[in-house]
Design a protein around this motif. Structure first.
Motif, PDB file in Angstrom:
ATOM      1  N   ALA A 154      40.728  35.485  49.556  1.00 65.48           N
ATOM      2  CA  ALA A 154      41.102  35.921  48.214  1.00 65.48           C
ATOM      3  C   ALA A 154      42.223  35.055  47.651  1.00 65.48           C
ATOM      4  O   ALA A 154      42.982  35.487  46.793  1.00 65.48           O
ATOM      5  CB  ALA A 154      41.499  37.386  48.245  1.00 65.48           C
ATOM      6  N   ALA A 157      42.341  32.898  45.557  1.00 65.51           N
ATOM      7  CA  ALA A 157      42.294  32.686  44.104  1.00 65.51           C
ATOM      8  C   ALA A 157      43.218  33.653  43.367  1.00 65.51           C
ATOM      9  O   ALA A 157      43.612  33.386  42.225  1.00 65.51           O
ATOM     10  CB  ALA A 157      40.859  32.831  43.606  1.00 65.51           C
ATOM     11  N   VAL A 158      43.566  34.764  44.004  1.00 65.00           N
ATOM     12  CA  VAL A 158      44.507  35.714  43.399  1.00 65.00           C
ATOM     13  C   VAL A 158      45.810  35.007  43.040  1.00 65.00           C
ATOM     14  O   VAL A 158      46.456  35.318  42.038  1.00 65.00           O
ATOM     15  CB  VAL A 158      44.784  36.880  44.387  1.00 65.00           C
ATOM     16  N   VAL A 186      44.948  35.534  38.118  1.00 62.43           N
ATOM     17  CA  VAL A 186      43.745  36.124  37.514  1.00 62.43           C
ATOM     18  C   VAL A 186      44.158  36.974  36.330  1.00 62.43           C
ATOM     19  O   VAL A 186      45.279  37.480  36.273  1.00 62.43           O
ATOM     20  CB  VAL A 186      42.969  36.994  38.531  1.00 62.43           C
ATOM     21  N   ARG A 187      43.238  37.144  35.387  1.00 64.57           N
ATOM     22  CA  ARG A 187      43.464  38.004  34.235  1.00 64.57           C
ATOM     23  C   ARG A 187      44.830  37.746  33.571  1.00 64.57           C
ATOM     24  O   ARG A 187      45.627  38.668  33.375  1.00 64.57           O
ATOM     25  CB  ARG A 187      43.376  39.471  34.657  1.00 64.57           C
ATOM     26  N   VAL A 194      38.938  42.847  39.532  1.00 63.28           N
ATOM     27  CA  VAL A 194      39.506  41.573  39.960  1.00 63.28           C
ATOM     28  C   VAL A 194      38.691  40.958  41.098  1.00 63.28           C
ATOM     29  O   VAL A 194      38.509  39.763  41.200  1.00 63.28           O
ATOM     30  CB  VAL A 194      40.976  41.786  40.400  1.00 63.28           C
ATOM     31  N   GLU A 220      35.988  38.443  40.307  1.00 64.00           N
ATOM     32  CA  GLU A 220      36.477  37.141  39.869  1.00 64.00           C
ATOM     33  C   GLU A 220      37.012  36.324  41.027  1.00 64.00           C
ATOM     34  O   GLU A 220      36.818  35.126  41.124  1.00 64.00           O
ATOM     35  CB  GLU A 220      37.615  37.324  38.852  1.00 64.00           C
ATOM     36  N   VAL A 221      37.711  37.008  41.921  1.00 64.53           N
ATOM     37  CA  VAL A 221      38.410  36.292  42.978  1.00 64.53           C
ATOM     38  C   VAL A 221      37.459  35.873  44.095  1.00 64.53           C
ATOM     39  O   VAL A 221      37.607  34.825  44.703  1.00 64.53           O
ATOM     40  CB  VAL A 221      39.539  37.180  43.539  1.00 64.53           C
ATOM     41  N   LEU A 222      36.464  36.672  44.347  1.00 62.08           N
ATOM     42  CA  LEU A 222      35.651  36.445  45.545  1.00 62.08           C
ATOM     43  C   LEU A 222      34.280  35.862  45.267  1.00 62.08           C
ATOM     44  O   LEU A 222      33.599  35.438  46.180  1.00 62.08           O
ATOM     45  CB  LEU A 222      35.460  37.762  46.303  1.00 62.08           C
TER      46      LEU A 222
END
Lengths: 708, 708
Positions: A645, A647-648, A652-653, B616, B619-621
């Motif tokens: 994860a 990418a968190v 995000v958002r 979320v 989007e992240v995974l």
């Protein structure tokens, strides 16, 4: 007295001038097999058969004892039953034999009684100053000097650069068979058995000093001696000798099963992975990958950079390689301008200039396309090894071989290349005499059999090479320990306030907070901090503050803060005998990614730092990265990137992307703090560590000490 | 006129009574190689050499044309240059030859000009009613009847049960070499080239009817004819013949590269995976796994259940198998009482009774332990195949072989077992004559070479067997389509209110809502619904309602509802020409897991249903599961379980676990609705689908139609 197992000591065991087979008997297949192997290897005249009754055995005269031999013997190979082993050791030691291999089973692998017998065996050997390999194993083969102390059939073959160690005797023969079939030359093959005295780590240590051995393949069920293992692995890394390990225990089923039949701690598999990664040990999943990767590492050595250049006769092979490269984390970098240009000059014949490069059937007519492509790629700064896919002679091909012009062109490429080059066969088929003749004639030392196997091997060797470079950085880091002021009494669990002071003293950022001991101080603190605040009870006796109502979040306004203060104090009073230090007042923060960073002590490997992304994700995904200490900032960054994860952290958002440099430094510092606290520390956990851009703050922390 | 490529037609191509080599020439290695192969296979007397000048070729008299042969010819093998191909087709067709293989390159694989030439070639062949294999390929071998129409060296060998198809000519030889080496017998080997007329799907269709072929191995760069492929794959599934595909294009690099050199659409790899899974096609990662799995599937056939029983000579092998089983999703179930008891009776010799079972070295003395263990496991209802790990004769072993007693005991087990049994060699080493003799003598038909390979193959075959069972259920489901009332005009994008009506009509639960056209109606609706409400603008012209301020969440109280109503109406007025139908008032729901369920149309494969966990995480995974339609409830459940974050549905942090049965039924119904809406539908997306226990509700939906 302890027998010290040094490389020098093992040299006299694995490279003996002569061997006594104790318990030689015509009735024993073990005896016959071992004697046959020794004579096949040309060691017959340096083999003494010891038979208690002096009966002629395997057509040879025998000695009634080691002492009867009348000359110094380097190694006694004990083939006597378990019950006779102690006496046999006494007798051979009396004859001056200082090394012994014990085949017999019935020791540590069989339960309580066997474990006691093993302890007795070791104590006895130590009292005699005898170095002991085994028990419960199948001997070893030294291909360098031609000494095969092993009962099963072993083909005589020239020595190669790979040493094979196995904790499984029954699988070792299959492993060496695969090595022979696929052209991976062996220096030694050692079955380790119960490792009562000599263990895998000792043998690795010996092999680091061995000139013939360039890489070590190891089948492992359990690491029995973590400290020696770690030291030997670091010596191997410094010597540029790769260790390739097939370790079982990744699944619950195998971990249970291996623990049962080795009688040793198999260890938490994720911790083992982290330790191996740190030590630069390559972990593989199959016997085939272990041998092939060891062969490739022995021939290629550390790579200057990990990008792979691919030159292939088949477009289909290029596509398979690209897919498997992605699976196995191998970089196939785009070509730089220079390579594009020089390959472009010969490319009219085949079209697309790219990496991977398909030279197509045009190479049959113009074989030197191979040479140009190999050399051009080898000069590309992003490429550390060139893999060339081309057919090799099959079992039915004979010399002169029609593929020779292409093979010569590849050989010329190997000769002129500025980085290592390896030939890749499309499929895992055996090497044969014709293949070896062609390779020798054109000057190609090693072939990786199989496309997928080549990506696994080259990916692993590339990462290993990176780890070798990092080890230096890690050692430098280790040599600059964190200086800590003397701290309060190191017992029990510390309150959040104590833990905060510790973090601050180590330069780890914590969210601002005021320790209030009155409601008035709490309200003024809230005013100073501004905005909504959190109030948390501070007590070394209350670890789970929320559970007892000791936490209030998002409190704003004079009255509300006062009310919250009274409430958490009241909540603490519900806990019998809890010592209350006050209430921490700290500002509420906007939602942002949160990490959990903790250091815990592994029973085998010592302190391990774990990083996980917090919140629901960590529960749902079991998504964490582990590392032994120290953790350099670079390593911390790699751990973060390795999280599923991760990418968190990119934001995000509409969130702010994390400043990974700052974050990695903080994580590294947490590791340094744990190291500096030393063995007194049981665990140090920061949860959450809030990350908003470059604003990194510990919002809460727990410190637990060994002494209660 | 279209040439219809039926299995019967291909029978006359792949099983010809005779062959004309058109363009035979002493100067061509292709010609010499092909002729040599045909004579080696004993087909020389049915081979006609056609040389335009009638010159003696390869030591044989030649014909100046196909017409000069003077008897009916089944197949013309075109070795003429590209420029001469059309004329050669005309001439051979005039002689009545209806099948042709075209080797020449320079067609669709080379760009625009080549693509035009290929279209011309196909049109010409069609005008002549000639079925055409190729161009740009390397021919085929029929091992069943002994016809090798291929230029490279092909060893003559008995036919086996696996057909090998390859879109890569240059890799096909390596694939068949591996098959031969590892004891996987071939029925046909076909290189497919550009598939201008005959494609992989047609050949699969032919092989389904072929009695010798029991499994099909396929190297695939692109599926050129999805409809025929789907049909042929379903026929193969019904016939119990496994299709094992190595498809490239999983990585961006290979997808780009394969698209470049095949000139065909490679397709979205995740969609390909979903289609393959539905069709029961086994996808593998390596050439070795493709051939080994095909061999195993051909010999084992569909398994009654997918649990694997393991009986092994080596404990180390047991542990490796357990780890790789976990990696490859293979179940090694615990033994049932009956198996525990019957194995327990012989177990005193070796200890732990479990699956995997280590018979240890004790089996050397008591080989019938193998028989008992195999038979006992084969009767266990959870075990569908027994894998036996035991050494085989190596390259240096000769007959009589010391391992024969154990081999006989295993053979006896195979004979008496109540489920399929397969022998597993610990490593991937070649099969040899001694191995084949032993296998034949003891009655073991197939050996899987390699531990890891065995888990990959048996796992794949187990899942394939499950898919075969599911196909029936899926077909039944497909035969009960959803009945839909006539709906409004199917154009453009529908408003949420229209979409809601559609879902309701299909029995898909939606959150209650009232369409209010006045603020008064909105306030009474809010009162009726109770608690806080959401207000959303309803307009077919406003797709992204939130973006323009057309959504208000968590509104409670008379005045607030009225204010919110006015606000979203005002927001809609800011959108020029937007037709406003009113405002949807619906109750706010507590936080709970949310899914995204959508159906979109893949350009190659048609409607594909996607399920993802919302928020979320998605989007992240990049965590989603795909399936073609229909999706049965069982399949929907499997998709949910396959999500990496599926634990979210189990109820985290005190949430209610999802009722998977109800949820799966809703997802299945969404697929059925999309199917019923037919080709007019572009996409149907429900986002979010809220899941709280068995309360499943669509909170919002978008319907897009093809006609704008």
């Amino acid at each position: 007295m302890n027998v010290e197992i040094t490389p020098e000591r093992l040299r006299s065991l694995f490279r003996p001038r002569n061997v006594a087979l104790v318990g030689a008997s015509n009735k024993s297949n073990f005896s016959l097999g071992t004697y046959t192997n020794l004579t096949n290897f040309g060691f017959g005249d340096r083999t003494f058969l010891v038979n208690a009754r002096g009966a002629e055995t395997h057509g040879q005269a025998t000695y009634t004892s080691c002492q009867a031999i009348g000359e110094p013997v380097d190694l006694a190979h004990m083939m006597v039953p378990q019950a006779a082993t102690l006496d046999a050791l006494t007798e051979s030691a009396a004859a001056g034999v200082r090394n012994s291999v014990v085949l017999s089973s019935g020791y540590g692998e069989t339960g309580e009684e066997g474990t006691a017998a093993q302890a007795e065996l070791v104590a006895h050997a130590e009292s005699l100053d005898v170095a002991l390999l085994g028990p419960n194993m199948l001997g070893f083969v030294n291909f360098v000097d031609g000494v095969s102390v092993m009962p099963g059939p072993v083909p005589v073959q020239p020595a190669g650069p790979v040493a094979l160690l196995s904790q499984s005797g029954a699988s070792a023969a299959a492993m060496s068979e695969f090595a022979t079939t696929s052209g991976v030359g062996l220096s030694y093959m050692v079955t380790l058995g119960n490792e009562a005295m000599i263990n895998a780590a000792h043998v690795i240590d010996f092999l680091v000093d061995d000139e013939t051995t360039k890489a070590i393949a190891l089948f492992l069920e359990a690491v029995r001696d973590p400290e020696t293992f770690r030291r030997a692995a670091l010596r191997a890394a410094r010597a540029g000798k790769a260790i390739i390990v097939l370790k079982v225990g990744a699944s619950d089923l195998s971990a249970r099963s291996a623990a049962a039949h080795t009688g040793a701690l198999v260890g938490d598999d994720k911790v083992v992975d982290a330790i191996f990664e740190k030590l630069g040990i390559i972990r593989v999943d199959t016997i085939e990958d272990m041998m092939i990767t060891a062969g490739a590492a022995a021939h290629l050595g550390p790579l200057p950079t990990s990008g792979v250049g691919i030159v292939s006769f088949s477009g289909g092979a290029c596509d398979i390689l690209a897919d498997r490269a992605a699976d196995h984390g191998v970089s196939i970098p785009p070509l730089g301008d220079a390579a594009m240009e020089s390959i472009g000059e010969i490319a009219s014949a085949f079209g697309l200039v790219q990496n991977p490069l398909d030279v197509t059937g045009a190479a049959v007519i113009k074989p030197d396309m191979f040479t140009t492509a190999i050399v051009s790629m080898s000069k590309d700064p992003d490429i550390g090894v060139v893999a060339v896919v081309c057919p090799l002679p099959t079992a039915t091909d004979t010399l002169p071989w029609r593929g020779m012009p292409m093979a010569r062109a590849i050989g010329a490429g190997v000769e002129l290349a500025e980085c290592p080059v390896v030939w890749v066969n499309q499929v895992m088929v055996p090497s044969n005499a014709t293949v070896r003749t062609v390779m020798e004639e054109v000057g190609v030392p090693y072939v990786i059999p199989g496309l997928s196997q080549s990506m696994i091997a080259l990916g692993a060797i590339g990462r290993w090479s990176e780890r070798l470079r990092e080890l230096a950085a890690s050692e430098e880091h280790e040599n600059a320990p964190l200086a800590l002021a003397a701290t309060e009494s190191r017992t029990g669990n510390w309150s959040e306030a104590e833990a905060r002071r510790l973090l601050e003293s180590a330069g780890i950022p914590v969210v601002p907070a005021v320790l209030a001991t009155t409601a008035d101080r709490a309200t003024t603190a809230a005013e100073e901090l501004g905005g909504a605040v959190a109030l948390k009870i501070v007590s070394p006796d209350i670890l789970h503050k929320s559970d007892i109502g000791g936490v209030r979040l998002g409190v704003s306004g004079h009255d509300a803060v006062r009310e919250a203060y009274d409430a958490v104090i009241a909540a603490a009073e519900s806990v019998p005998d809890a010592k209350v230090d006050g209430v921490l007042v700290s500002p509420m923060r906007r939602p942002a990614p949160e990490l959990l960073v903790g250091v815990v002590r592994d029973p085998q490997w010592g302190p391990i730092l774990a990083v996980a992304i917090g919140g629901v994700l960590v529960e749902v995904l079991d998504d964490s990265a582990l590392s032994p200490l120290p953790v350099t900032p670079d390593k911390a960054k790699r751990m973060l990137r390795g999280l599923r994860a991760s990418a968190v952290l990119d934001g995000v958002r509409g969130g702010v992307p994390a400043d990974l440099d700052v974050l990695a430094t903080v994580i590294s510092r947490i590791g340094d703090l744990a190291l500096a606290l030393g063995d007194d520390l049981t665990s140090l956990e920061i949860n959450p560590l809030r990350v908003e851009g470059d604003l990194i703050e510990a919002l809460d922390a727990v410190v637990e000490w060994r002494t209660k």
